[in-house]
Scaffold this motif. Structure first.
Motif: not given
Length: 239
Positions: A99-111
């Motif tokens: 969950a932390e990995l995804m929070s840090r790696a996935i850019p916001p508001d990009v489907p």
């Protein structure tokens, strides 16, 4: 500006309490990407939000304005209740890390529906009681990098050096220190090519597993500016 309202599905990444009974939910959704929502406990109606631990799969009604970074969520329900993750220390540790990995790696508001579908299926596999769950995060990190655009070259061709900057295997050392060599190179290639049903095949010590996580995290930092330091990495130290 009128609020948009639509049904959504998502993977909860983290929650922060807000006021009396409210939550700020950081969630990776299928249609909107990663973003924040405000949720209410709805106590006056005798209702409360379901338990939203990291990686919980939910469906909800999302309300948002295009000019607002924070939406509102209501009618939250579990789309796939966990069977083992909350009750198994290894899988629960994996869930917090991922969950932390995804929070840090996935850019916001990009489907990114393809990444969402991969993550949802992988998490369901972990929850179903797979063997080799102590190596699941290694598999997940390698696969998610592919969806984010910096997947690892799996065609090793007998070469002994992995160049983290180029993302490819090399015959000689590049002019920088970001390389994977020796025993770690073998483990790196294994993690990049294995599937969930083979996670028990590679034997490694606890120290080797921690070094592999460290090097993978370095790989993410190189290719995702602003990635920062993983705070949950220590919870995997005993796996």
């Amino acid at each position: 500006m009128k609020m948009r309202e639509e049904k959504e599905e998502g993977l909860v990444l983290s929650t922060v309490k807000y006021g009396e009974g409210g939550l700020v939910v950081n969630i990776f959704t299928r249609n909107e990407g990663r973003r924040g929502y405000m949720a209410s406990a709805n106590r006056r109606k005798g209702k409360s939000q379901p338990g939203l631990m990291p990686l919980t799969m939910v469906e909800f009604v999302g309300k948002s304005r295009r000019s607002s970074q924070m939406g509102r969520m209501s009618d939250v329900r579990l789309s796939r209740p966990f069977g083992t993750i909350p009750f198994n220390i290894i899988r629960r540790s994996e869930a917090f890390f991922i969950a932390e990995l995804m929070s840090r790696a996935i850019p916001p508001d990009v489907p990114d529906p393809d990444l969402f579908d991969f993550a949802r299926e992988a998490i369901a596999t972990l929850d179903d009681g797979m063997e080799g769950d102590y190596n699941f995060h290694l598999y997940f990190m390698m696969r998610m990098a592919e969806y984010l655009g910096f997947g690892v070259d799996t065609d090793r061709g007998g070469r002994m050096i992995f160049d983290m900057i180029a993302g490819t295997w090399a015959d000689s050392l590049p002019p920088h220190p970001d390389v994977v060599v020796g025993r770690m190179a073998d483990l790196w290639h294994w993690a990049a090519t294995t599937e969930p049903d083979r996670l028990t095949e590679m034997e490694m010590s606890r120290a080797e597993r921690q070094e592999l996580i460290r090097q993978m995290t370095r790989y993410y930092k190189i290719h995702q500016p602003g990635f920062g330091d993983m705070t949950s990495q220590e919870i995997l130290a005993q796996l």
